[in-house]
Design an enzyme around this catalytic site. Sequence first.
Site, short mmCIF file in Angstrom:
data_model
loop_
_atom_site.label_atom_id
_atom_site.label_comp_id
_atom_site.label_asym_id
_atom_site.label_seq_id
_atom_site.Cartn_x
_atom_site.Cartn_y
_atom_site.Cartn_z
CB ILE A 190 -0.95 0.00 1.22
CG1 ILE A 190 -1.98 -1.11 1.09
CG2 ILE A 190 -1.66 1.35 1.35
CD1 ILE A 190 -2.90 -1.26 2.29
CG ASP A 203 14.69 0.54 11.29
OD1 ASP A 203 13.49 0.43 11.65
OD2 ASP A 203 15.58 -0.27 11.65
CG ASN A 239 2.42 2.16 4.38
OD1 ASN A 239 1.29 1.74 4.19
ND2 ASN A 239 3.50 1.51 3.95
CB SER A 286 -6.28 -2.06 11.10
OG SER A 286 -7.12 -3.18 10.89
CE LYS A 330 -1.62 -1.30 11.69
NZ LYS A 330 -0.88 -0.22 10.99
#
Length: 227
Positions: free
Chosen positions: A13, A53, A80, A128, A155
């Site tokens: 994504i 990172d 992301n 999410s 999440k």
Amino acid sequence: MTISLITGANKGIGFETARQLVDLGHVVYIGARDSERGRKAAEAIGARFVQLDVTDDSSVRDALATIEAREGRLDVLIHNAGVLPTELDGPTALHAFDTNAVSIVRVTEAALPLLRKSENPNVVAVSSTAGSFWAVTNPERPEFNLPLALYSASKAAATMLTVQYAKSQPGIKFNAVEPGTTATDMTAAFGVGRPVEESARVVVRLATLGADGPTGTLQDENGNVSW
């Protein structure tokens, strides 16, 4: 010209979001741990690469310093980078929360000085509904049957951090997004998901909000989601 940084963007994504933003005229920085993969991904779509990172403070500081030196500001930050662990133990939990939640603090804090120089600063966290209490307790929702304790919990933390940043930084938009179940390397073991292009469009919509856009929300392609 809009300057955008996407973490974990050498595939999935994140990569497709980068491609779509490049097509919209953004100067996009693809953040990736692996320099070779990151550079190849950036070159493929006309983006720029920065080694990043999200679990390493020095790496994050260096990445934002690079963008500051080159651009002087940051307009859009997209969190992301993430992991989807299936094991349930202490070390896995630490890694999951560090990557999916703590990294939001780590990268945001480093980016705030650059975001404050933008005329329309915008931060999007790819979260999410697996981290939504409403969704995971609703038998009619697919999240009800997902045995992903660490992913869901991390999440949920990512979404809460987004809301808290929206409250503490009123001059910057902070929104979390459920992009939809997507066929990526991360979900390959489950054999589910729609094309990455469709999910990336959901992220791009929030990443391109105008100055009067919402903040402190969790949204999917249909709008606000309960959580």
